[in-house]
Design an enzyme around this catalytic site. Structure first.
Site, mmCIF file in Angstrom:
data_model
loop_
_atom_site.group_PDB
_atom_site.id
_atom_site.type_symbol
_atom_site.label_atom_id
_atom_site.label_comp_id
_atom_site.label_asym_id
_atom_site.label_seq_id
_atom_site.Cartn_x
_atom_site.Cartn_y
_atom_site.Cartn_z
ATOM 1 C CG HIS A 105 94.060 3.405 77.612
ATOM 2 N ND1 HIS A 105 94.226 4.037 78.286
ATOM 3 C CD2 HIS A 105 92.324 3.045 77.800
ATOM 4 C CE1 HIS A 105 93.124 4.949 79.176
ATOM 5 N NE2 HIS A 105 92.149 4.308 78.363
ATOM 6 C CB CYS B 287 90.377 6.612 81.436
ATOM 7 S SG CYS B 287 91.001 4.376 82.277
ATOM 8 C CG HIS C 274 89.310 8.491 75.624
ATOM 9 N ND1 HIS C 274 90.127 8.264 76.351
ATOM 10 C CD2 HIS C 274 88.740 6.958 76.127
ATOM 11 C CE1 HIS C 274 90.178 7.390 77.016
ATOM 12 N NE2 HIS C 274 89.251 6.544 76.865
#
Lengths: 77, 412
Positions: B341, B165, B306
Site C-alpha cells: 500500500h 491515500c 482499495h
C-alpha cells in the site's frame, strides 16, 4: 582519504562535474558553474564532512578548489 | 469552451512490482508480490516487519545527476514514471503550447526523509548551517509538480493535491477535469510516495493496522476481504499518466490507450481514522453517473478495489460496491497483496495497474482470498486470473482523513 580527495568527492557530488575539471585553480562559480544555492550546499557539505563550522566571512573567501583545500587543511590541522 | 473528451496517451510506473509497464504487467499476471521482509523494521521493534520497496531502484535513472539535488526520493519516482509516460505517448513537450500543458502530482508525505534530515541537522549544537538549502525544495509538498514543470518547461497549472491515500486518484481526477473543462490541453498527473515505514509504518503498526503474524511469508501477509485479514503492508512508488484532450491527441495522430470517462470525489464527513463508507459511495456514484452520461450503455466490467485488508474498512467497501455498482456487478479485486500500500502513491499505481489489465485483457485475482469473510460477500470477487478483453474499468481509493475518490476508464 586525503582532504583534497574528500573535497573533490563533495564537489563532484554537488556539481556533477568530471574529476578532470576539479583542479586547485578551478573557480567554483566561474569554472565549475556553481550557483549561489550550490555554494551554500557545498559549505554545508564541508561542515558535515569535516565536522566544523565555517563562518560566513571565511565561506565568502572560498572561491577556488585550492582555497577550499587550503582552508580545510588549516582548520582541521 | 465545450467539454473535451480526455484520453490517456501514456503511462509510467515505478513500483515494488517493477519499473515500467512490461515488468509490472508480467508481475501482475504472475501474481508476484513485491512485499519484502525488512531486518531494519525488526531492529526498530515493529511488530510488522514487512515493506514493499521499489524494485531495483537506481537513482541514476534520473539524469543529469545534478537535477536530483532538488528531488526527494518520492519526486525521483514521479519523474521516472512521468518520463515513461511521455515516452509512451510519443509527445515532445517542446512541440506543445506549454502554457496549456500542466502537472498535478499528489503525495501523502512527499519528501519526509529530507524534512527529518534537515531538522536533525538543525537540532545538533551549532548545526543550523549544515542543513543546506536545497532540502527545502525536496520536501515541499509541491516538489514533484515543480520539478516536472521546470524539467519540461511546462507553464500551465502545476499543482499538488494531497488527500492521503486517495491522492493518486484525486490527482488524476483533477487533471481530467482541467483537460475536460478546456483549462489545459495536456497534463502529466499521478502521485508518488517514498519509503514511509519509519513514519507511517510505525504509527499504523502501533495501531495494529498491519499484519504481525506473517513476517516470514510476505506473499501471504495481506488478505483483503478474508476472515483472516489483518491489515496492509506499506509500499512505495509512483504511477503517472499523460492525459490529453481528444482533439490534441487527434491533431498529432497519437495512438491513445484509454479514455477517462468518470471521476468522483467525496469525504466521509465522519472521522479522521475510521471510514464510514458513505464518501466512497458518493464518489463512486458520481464517477459512474458521469461515465454513463459520456458513454451510455457501456458496462464497467472490472473494479480495482482499495482492499486494504482492514477489519473495518473492507466490509464497508464491499457494501459500497454492492450499492454503487448494483447494475454492472463488476469483477472486483484488490492488488495490495502484490504491490503493498503505497499510501499517496496507491491511487495512481492502481490506476496504472487497472489500465495495464485493460490494455492486455486480463484481471488479477485478489491474492490470499481462500476464506472469504461473510461480511465481504455479495460481490463478484475474482479468485483466479481472468483472461478476457473488457470495455471499461473503475478504480477507487479511501484515505485517512475521510477522503475517497473513484476513476472510470474505457477503451478508446
Amino acid at each position: 582519504m586525503s582532504i583534497p580527495a574528500r573535497v573533490s568527492a563533495i564537489l563532484k557530488s554537488q556539481l556533477d562535474v568530471d574529476d578532470a575539471k576539479i583542479v586547485p585553480a578551478a573557480r567554483l562559480r566561474g569554472d565549475l558553474n556553481a550557483s549561489s544555492i550550490d555554494i551554500v550546499e557545498i559549505i554545508a557539505a564541508f561542515e558535515n564532512e569535516f565536522n566544523i563550522t565555517i563562518p560566513d566571512d571565511a565561506a565568502q573567501n572560498l572561491r577556488t578548489v585550492g582555497d577550499a583545500i587550503a582552508f580545510l587543511e588549516k582548520t582541521t590541522a | 469552451m465545450s467539454q473535451q473528451r480526455v484520453m490517456v496517451s501514456g503511462l509510467g510506473v515505478v513500483s515494488s512490482l517493477g519499473i515500467g509497464a512490461a515488468p509490472v504487467t508480467a508481475a501482475l499476471r504472475a501474481g508476484t508480490t513485491g512485499i519484502r521482509q525488512m531486518p531494519a523494521m525488526a531492529e526498530a521493534g515493529l511488530k510488522c516487519q514487512l515493506f514493499a520497496p521499489v524494485a531495483d531502484w537506481d537513482e541514476a535513472l534520473i539524469q543529469p545527476g545534478r537535477s536530483r539535488q532538488t528531488m526527494s526520493r518520492s519526486t525521483q519516482f514521479a519523474v521516472a514514471a512521468a518520463e515513461q509516460a511521455l515516452a509512451e505517448s510519443g509527445l515532445d513537450p517542446s512541440s506543445c503550447d506549454r502554457e496549456r500543458f500542466g502537472v498535478v502530482v499528489g503525495s501523502a508525505l512527499s519528501g519526509i526523509h529530507d524534512a527529518v534530515a534537515t531538522q536533525a541537522a538543525g537540532d545538533a549544537p551549532g548545526g543550523a548551517s549544515r542543513s543546506g538549502v536545497t532540502s527545502l525544495v525536496r520536501f515541499i509538498s509541491s516538489s514533484a509538480a515543480g520539478n516536472l514543470s521546470a524539467r519540461f518547461g511546462l507553464r500551465g497549472r502545476s499543482q499538488a493535491l494531497c488527500t492521503g491515500c486517495a491522492g493518486g486518484a484525486d490527482s488524476i481526477g483533477h487533471a481530467f477535469e482541467l483537460v475536460a473543462n478546456g483549462d489545459l490541453d495536456v497534463c502529466l498527473c499521478g502521485s508518488a510516495e517514498e519509503d514511509l515505514w519509519r513514519h507511517v509504518g510505525l504509527t499504523f503498526d502501533n495501531w495494529g493496522a498491519m499484519p504481525r503474524e506473517t513476517n516470514d511469508d510476505p506473499g501471504a501477509a495481506v488478505k483483503p476481504f478474508s476472515t483472516a485479514r489483518r491489515g496492509f503492508v506499506v509500499g512505495s512508488g509512483s504511477g503517472m499518466l499523460l492525459l490529453e484532450s481528444a482533439a490534441h491527441a487527434a491533431a498529432r495522430g497519437a495512438r491513445v490507450q484509454a479514455e477517462i470517462i468518470g471521476y468522483g470525489s467525496a469525504n466521509d464527513g465522519f472521522d479522521l481514522f475510521q471510514p464510514s463508507g458513505e464518501g466512497l459511495k458518493i464518489a463512486g456514484a458520481a464517477a459512474l453517473a458521469q461515465a454513463r452520461n459520456l458513454r451510455p450503455g457501456l458496462r464497467i466490467a472490472y473494479l480495482n478495489g482499495h482492499g486494504a485488508a482492514s477489519v473495518i474498512g473492507d466490509p464497508l467497501e464491499v457494501e459500497a460496491v454492492r450499492t454503487v455498482f448494483a447494475e454492472d456487478r463488476p469483477w472486483f479485486s484488490g492488488t495490495k497483496p502484490l504491490s503493498g500500500h503505497a499510501m499517496g502513491g496507491a491511487g495512481s499505481l492502481e490506476a496504472v495497474f487497472t489500465l495495464l489489465m485493460m490494455r492486455q485483457g486480463f484481471i488479477v485475482p485478489t491474492a490470499n482470498l481462500a476464506d472469504l469473510a461473510p461480511e465481504c460477500s455479495g460481490v463478484e470477487h475474482v479468485c483466479t486470473l481472468i483472461d478476457t478483453p473488457f470495455p471499461a474499468a473503475a478504480t477507487w481509493n479511501s484515505g485517512l482523513g475521510g477522503s475517497n475518490a473513484c476513476l472510470v476508464f474505457a477503451q478508446p
